[in-house]
Motif scaffolding. Structure first.
Motif, PDB file in Angstrom:
ATOM      1  N   ASN A 124       0.807  -1.255   0.150  1.00 33.36           N
ATOM      2  CA  ASN A 124       0.002   0.116   0.007  1.00 33.36           C
ATOM      3  C   ASN A 124       0.808   1.363  -0.002  1.00 33.36           C
ATOM      4  OD1 ASN A 124      -2.413  -1.653   0.168  1.00 33.36           O
ATOM      5  ND2 ASN A 124      -2.424  -1.704   2.428  1.00 33.36           N
ATOM      6  N   ASN A 183      -0.569  -3.452  -4.486  1.00 31.26           N
ATOM      7  CA  ASN A 183      -1.357  -2.373  -4.430  1.00 31.26           C
ATOM      8  C   ASN A 183      -0.563  -1.154  -4.424  1.00 31.26           C
ATOM      9  OD1 ASN A 183      -4.097  -1.777  -4.546  1.00 31.26           O
ATOM     10  ND2 ASN A 183      -4.281  -0.866  -2.399  1.00 31.26           N
ATOM     11  N   SER A 216       0.623   2.545  -6.270  1.00 31.74           N
ATOM     12  CA  SER A 216       0.153   3.419  -7.200  1.00 31.74           C
ATOM     13  C   SER A 216       1.003   3.466  -8.476  1.00 31.74           C
ATOM     14  CB  SER A 216      -0.161   4.863  -6.826  1.00 31.74           C
ATOM     15  OG  SER A 216      -0.951   4.888  -5.609  1.00 31.74           O
ATOM     16  N   SER A 221       0.825  -6.236  -7.682  1.00 36.32           N
ATOM     17  CA  SER A 221      -0.458  -5.527  -8.163  1.00 36.32           C
ATOM     18  C   SER A 221      -0.355  -4.050  -8.122  1.00 36.32           C
ATOM     19  CB  SER A 221      -1.686  -6.025  -7.332  1.00 36.32           C
ATOM     20  OG  SER A 221      -1.279  -5.569  -5.927  1.00 36.32           O
ATOM     21  N   ASN A 260      -2.411  -0.375  -8.227  1.00 42.19           N
ATOM     22  CA  ASN A 260      -3.648   0.271  -8.178  1.00 42.19           C
ATOM     23  C   ASN A 260      -4.094   1.570  -9.206  1.00 42.19           C
ATOM     24  OD1 ASN A 260      -2.578   2.762  -6.837  1.00 42.19           O
ATOM     25  ND2 ASN A 260      -3.378   2.073  -4.816  1.00 42.19           N
ATOM     26  N   SER A 261      -3.150   1.370 -10.097  1.00 41.52           N
ATOM     27  CA  SER A 261      -3.406   2.366 -11.239  1.00 41.52           C
ATOM     28  C   SER A 261      -2.948   1.693 -12.470  1.00 41.52           C
ATOM     29  CB  SER A 261      -2.545   3.689 -10.937  1.00 41.52           C
ATOM     30  OG  SER A 261      -0.952   3.179 -11.198  1.00 41.52           O
ATOM     31  N   TYR A 297      -3.554  -5.823 -12.308  1.00 44.21           N
ATOM     32  CA  TYR A 297      -4.287  -4.442 -12.164  1.00 44.21           C
ATOM     33  C   TYR A 297      -5.852  -4.907 -12.251  1.00 44.21           C
ATOM     34  CZ  TYR A 297      -6.526   0.154 -13.136  1.00 44.21           C
ATOM     35  OH  TYR A 297      -7.352   1.147 -13.056  1.00 44.21           O
TER      36      TYR A 297
END
Length: 393
Positions: free
Chosen positions: A266, A296, A298, A335, A337-338, A364
């Motif tokens: 994150n 996760n 960006s 992963s 998150n964008s 994604y």
């Protein structure tokens, strides 16, 4: 007592044992009048204890036992007599909350001009940063919790740094340093609270530590060479960053950087290289990011040569003059998150050279899936798994 004493110094390629026939002595700050009540300023007791430990012609240890110690600021300076010196913290050292005190400090606690220093003890440096974050109490940047300056042969291990007002640990012009089992924590909304900030230093190894802050978990800036980072769990924060580069004159090359077997959870970014949009000349080369798990983030993989976070900085038509070359991203999975899981935004005047992407697997999960990669002025090649598909030509 007198004994043959070995002081272990961590190096990138092994361990060196410095052995001397010397006396070991512990200097307990309670013997110097420390109150350990969390309210009384114990700075003088710590400094007087360090003075004697430093002057001791042998292995001297400054001991901070269990308890809470208010310290309004302390500079532990060398050079010291004898051999290795140890700063052993078992209690909690608390920073001042009065801006009339902390606004005068560059570093709250600092060590400088010392050879063979061991900082340990399972204790905590508590920066009490919430009293300052976002409140602009100082005309200058908020102080570092721990400043390490001009130290050769350093170990920092098994300590905690919580809620620094500014950067947690600032490493400047140090040679041969090892950090391990270090726990650094600040909220994700705490500004400019880099975990470990490295500049103009060589042979630095950071391993097996947890870092979660409001800024970079680890920042590597000008003049950093032979930096090895392994086994770091980063999050929250801005990831592990090389840069910002190219802003100040007389900068030195950044080279021989390896980030391996790290996990990002994150975070704003995963692995990042950034240079100022308008910059002086410089170089970052021989950089490897290997065996990285990203959950996760960006911007899981990003090179940004148009970094310009300040409102008054130059516009996007000006290019970075920092040459980035020979950068490898290997076995990076997890992963994003964008949608742009890979961003290689290099300089038109100094394009990135020798970029290697190998076995990239970044998923994604969103209505506009799958993820993409974007490239500008980036030269290199991709091999192995390509998720997202590489934009390198």
């Amino acid at each position: 007592m007198t004994s043959k004493c070995c002081f272990k110094i961590g190096f990138i390629l092994g361990l060196v044992f410095v052995c001397t026939n010397a006396q070991e002595k512990v200097f307990n700050v309670l013997s110097y009048g420390a109150k350990a009540d969390g309210r009384t300023d114990d700075s003088k007791a710590l400094l007087n204890g360090w003075r004697d430990a430093c002057q001791w012609n042998g292995n001297g240890t400054l001991l901070i036992p269990s308890g809470e110690y208010m310290v309004n600021g302390a500079i532990f300076s060398g050079p010291c007599n004898g051999s290795a010196k140890t700063f052993e913290i078992k209690g909690v050292i608390k920073a001042p909350t009065d801006p009339n005190i902390f606004c005068k400090l560059e570093s709250w606690i600092s060590f400088q001009y010392i050879h063979f220093l061991d900082i340990k003890g399972h204790g905590t440096f508590d920066g009490q940063g919430a009293c300052a974050w976002g409140k602009h109490p100082c005309a200058t940047p908020l102080p570092y919790t721990l400043g390490l300056y001009f130290i050769n042969n350093l170990i920092v291990h098994d300590i905690h740094s919580n809620n620094s007002k500014g950067v947690h640990v600032n490493v400047y012009k140090c040679i041969n340093a090892k950090f391990r089992h270090v726990q650094i924590a600040a909220p994700d909304n705490s500004p400019n609270t880099d975990g470990i900030h490295i500049g103009y230093s060589k042979n630095i190894h950071i391993a097996d530590s947890n870092i979660g802050t409001g800024d970079d978990c680890i920042a590597i800036i000008d003049g950093s060479q032979n930096i090895n980072i392994t086994g770091i769990t980063c999050g929250p924060g801005h990831g592990i960053s090389i840069g910002s580069l190219g802003k100040v004159p007389t900068q030195e090359v950044v080279k021989d950087i390896q980030v391996k077997s790290c996990t990002f959870i994150n975070t704003q970014n995963g692995v990042r290289i950034k240079t100022w949009a308008s910059s002086i000349a410089g170089m970052a080369t021989n950089i490897t990011f290997d065996d990285i798990t990203i959950i996760n983030a960006s911007n899981p993989i990003i090179i940004d040569q148009h970094y310009c976070p300040e409102r008054n900085c130059s516009d996007s038509t000006q290019e970075s003059c920092v040459q980035i070359k020979d950068v490898t991203f290997n076995n990076i999975r997890g992963s994003s998150n964008s949608k742009a899981a890979i961003t290689l935004n290099c300089s038109a005047s100094h394009p990135c050279k020798g970029i290697m992407l190998n076995d990239i697997n970044l998923e994604y999960h969103a209505p506009d899936a799958p993820a993409i990669s974007t490239c500008a002025n980036a030269n290199g090649k991709a091999t192995g798994k390509e998720l997202p598909p590489s934009c390198l030509k």
